[in-house]
Design a protein around this motif. Structure first.
Motif, PDB file in Angstrom:
ATOM      1  N   SER A 111       0.824  -1.209   0.000  1.00 27.63           N
ATOM      2  CA  SER A 111       0.000   0.000   0.000  1.00 27.63           C
ATOM      3  C   SER A 111       0.859   1.261   0.000  1.00 27.63           C
ATOM      4  CB  SER A 111      -0.986  -0.001   1.176  1.00 27.63           C
ATOM      5  OG  SER A 111      -0.310   0.113   2.404  1.00 27.63           O
ATOM      6  N   LEU A 112       2.006   1.235   0.662  1.00 32.34           N
ATOM      7  CA  LEU A 112       2.919   2.375   0.622  1.00 32.34           C
ATOM      8  C   LEU A 112       3.485   2.582  -0.780  1.00 32.34           C
ATOM      9  CD1 LEU A 112       4.941   1.992   3.937  1.00 32.34           C
ATOM     10  CD2 LEU A 112       3.403   3.847   3.334  1.00 32.34           C
ATOM     11  N   VAL A 113       3.861   1.504  -1.422  1.00 28.48           N
ATOM     12  CA  VAL A 113       4.398   1.603  -2.778  1.00 28.48           C
ATOM     13  C   VAL A 113       3.325   2.133  -3.728  1.00 28.48           C
ATOM     14  CG1 VAL A 113       5.291   0.269  -4.730  1.00 28.48           C
ATOM     15  CG2 VAL A 113       6.156  -0.159  -2.424  1.00 28.48           C
ATOM     16  N   GLU A 114       2.115   1.601  -3.638  1.00 24.87           N
ATOM     17  CA  GLU A 114       1.021   2.052  -4.500  1.00 24.87           C
ATOM     18  C   GLU A 114       0.691   3.520  -4.245  1.00 24.87           C
ATOM     19  OE1 GLU A 114      -2.224  -0.653  -3.901  1.00 24.87           O
ATOM     20  OE2 GLU A 114      -1.035  -2.361  -4.590  1.00 24.87           O
ATOM     21  N   ALA A 115       0.679   3.925  -2.988  1.00 22.40           N
ATOM     22  CA  ALA A 115       0.409   5.328  -2.664  1.00 22.40           C
ATOM     23  C   ALA A 115       1.502   6.228  -3.236  1.00 22.40           C
ATOM     24  CB  ALA A 115       0.304   5.509  -1.150  1.00 22.40           C
ATOM     25  N   GLY A 116       2.734   5.794  -3.170  1.00 23.80           N
ATOM     26  CA  GLY A 116       3.829   6.561  -3.748  1.00 23.80           C
ATOM     27  C   GLY A 116       3.686   6.708  -5.251  1.00 23.80           C
ATOM     28  N   GLU A 117       3.300   5.625  -5.917  1.00 23.19           N
ATOM     29  CA  GLU A 117       3.105   5.684  -7.366  1.00 23.19           C
ATOM     30  C   GLU A 117       1.935   6.599  -7.729  1.00 23.19           C
ATOM     31  OE1 GLU A 117       5.156   4.600  -9.627  1.00 23.19           O
ATOM     32  OE2 GLU A 117       6.435   3.737  -8.086  1.00 23.19           O
ATOM     33  N   ARG A 118       0.848   6.520  -6.976  1.00 22.36           N
ATOM     34  CA  ARG A 118      -0.295   7.419  -7.230  1.00 22.36           C
ATOM     35  C   ARG A 118       0.113   8.869  -7.037  1.00 22.36           C
ATOM     36  NH1 ARG A 118      -3.125   3.455  -4.386  1.00 22.36           N
ATOM     37  NH2 ARG A 118      -3.116   4.733  -2.518  1.00 22.36           N
ATOM     38  N   ARG A 119       0.905   9.138  -6.018  1.00 23.80           N
ATOM     39  CA  ARG A 119       1.368  10.503  -5.754  1.00 23.80           C
ATOM     40  C   ARG A 119       2.237  11.002  -6.902  1.00 23.80           C
ATOM     41  NH1 ARG A 119       0.959  15.354  -3.912  1.00 23.80           N
ATOM     42  NH2 ARG A 119       2.703  16.163  -2.744  1.00 23.80           N
ATOM     43  N   ARG A 120       3.106  10.141  -7.420  1.00 26.50           N
ATOM     44  CA  ARG A 120       3.935  10.539  -8.559  1.00 26.50           C
ATOM     45  C   ARG A 120       3.078  10.882  -9.768  1.00 26.50           C
ATOM     46  NH1 ARG A 120       6.925   6.713  -6.315  1.00 26.50           N
ATOM     47  NH2 ARG A 120       9.029   7.263  -5.720  1.00 26.50           N
ATOM     48  N   GLN A 121       2.045  10.077 -10.011  1.00 28.81           N
ATOM     49  CA  GLN A 121       1.162  10.336 -11.148  1.00 28.81           C
ATOM     50  C   GLN A 121       0.438  11.674 -10.994  1.00 28.81           C
ATOM     51  OE1 GLN A 121      -1.340   6.898 -11.574  1.00 28.81           O
ATOM     52  NE2 GLN A 121       0.295   5.661 -12.426  1.00 28.81           N
ATOM     53  N   LEU A 122       0.025  11.984  -9.764  1.00 27.72           N
ATOM     54  CA  LEU A 122      -0.644  13.263  -9.528  1.00 27.72           C
ATOM     55  C   LEU A 122       0.291  14.442  -9.765  1.00 27.72           C
ATOM     56  CD1 LEU A 122      -2.737  12.495  -6.317  1.00 27.72           C
ATOM     57  CD2 LEU A 122      -3.604  12.897  -8.630  1.00 27.72           C
ATOM     58  N   LEU A 123       1.563  14.262  -9.446  1.00 27.33           N
ATOM     59  CA  LEU A 123       2.537  15.335  -9.602  1.00 27.33           C
ATOM     60  C   LEU A 123       3.026  15.488 -11.041  1.00 27.33           C
ATOM     61  CD1 LEU A 123       4.692  14.777  -6.390  1.00 27.33           C
ATOM     62  CD2 LEU A 123       2.960  16.539  -6.774  1.00 27.33           C
ATOM     63  N   ASP A 124       2.842  14.474 -11.861  1.00 30.51           N
ATOM     64  CA  ASP A 124       3.347  14.494 -13.235  1.00 30.51           C
ATOM     65  C   ASP A 124       2.281  15.056 -14.173  1.00 30.51           C
ATOM     66  OD1 ASP A 124       4.517  14.088 -15.677  1.00 30.51           O
ATOM     67  OD2 ASP A 124       4.559  11.900 -15.534  1.00 30.51           O
ATOM     68  N   PRO A 125       2.476  16.258 -14.697  1.00 23.06           N
ATOM     69  CA  PRO A 125       1.458  16.836 -15.580  1.00 23.06           C
ATOM     70  C   PRO A 125       1.350  16.106 -16.914  1.00 23.06           C
ATOM     71  CG  PRO A 125       3.406  18.222 -15.554  1.00 23.06           C
ATOM     72  CD  PRO A 125       3.623  17.133 -14.534  1.00 23.06           C
ATOM     73  N   PHE A 126       2.342  15.295 -17.267  1.00 21.24           N
ATOM     74  CA  PHE A 126       2.328  14.581 -18.530  1.00 21.24           C
ATOM     75  C   PHE A 126       2.251  13.072 -18.334  1.00 21.24           C
ATOM     76  CE2 PHE A 126       4.665  18.562 -19.287  1.00 21.24           C
ATOM     77  CZ  PHE A 126       3.776  19.147 -20.160  1.00 21.24           C
TER      78      PHE A 126
END
Length: 152
Positions: A111-126
């Protein structure tokens, strides 16, 4: 008390570090990816302690200076300290016994890894998800291509 405990941990780790390094390194790298949300290749010591608290490790309640002390670093300014990927992996291998490290599929770690990946996607405008959504919004006739009329 912490220094004595650290000394004991270091002695224990030095006796069998090679036998569990690859397992710990893999697991620690996965945790690092979840913690280094901005992909700066550095995490703050406070973030490491929060990770320890989230996973229920005893070292989650340490002072930041104790993390640096375990790594043999200057502990005089722990609030300003960050660890590279290599230092993080070394810390995890020193602070965790193999028996304490949950399997890779452990729900908390995943769940920590998935949350980190979701956060990266939110921060990536592209991100791929955002580009697909924009394409679908512009492709009004659902042809799978954008023509000049749809673009304007």
């Amino acid at each position: 008390l912490v220094s004595f405990h650290l000394l004991c941990r270091v002695a224990l780790v030095m006796t069998d570090a090679s036998s569990r390094a690859s397992f710990s390194d893999t697991w620690a790298s996965k945790l690092y990816r979840a913690t280094d949300l901005d992909d700066s290749n550095a995490v703050e010591v406070d973030e490491i302690l929060l990770l320890g608290q989230a996973l229920g490790y005893y070292w989650g309640s340490w002072e930041p200076s104790a993390v640096l002390e375990l790594l043999g670093q200057d502990a005089s300014t722990p609030a300003l300290s960050t660890l590279s990927h290599e230092e993080f992996v070394r810390f995890i291998s020193l602070a965790c016994d193999e028996a304490e490290v949950p399997p890779e599929r452990d729900a908390k770690v995943e769940s920590l890894v998935e949350a980190g990946e979701r956060r990266r996607q939110l921060l990536d405008p592209f991100s791929e998800t955002r580009i697909e959504a924009a394409f679908d919004a512009i492709d009004l006739d659902d042809s799978g291509a954008i023509d000049m009329d749809e673009l304007l």
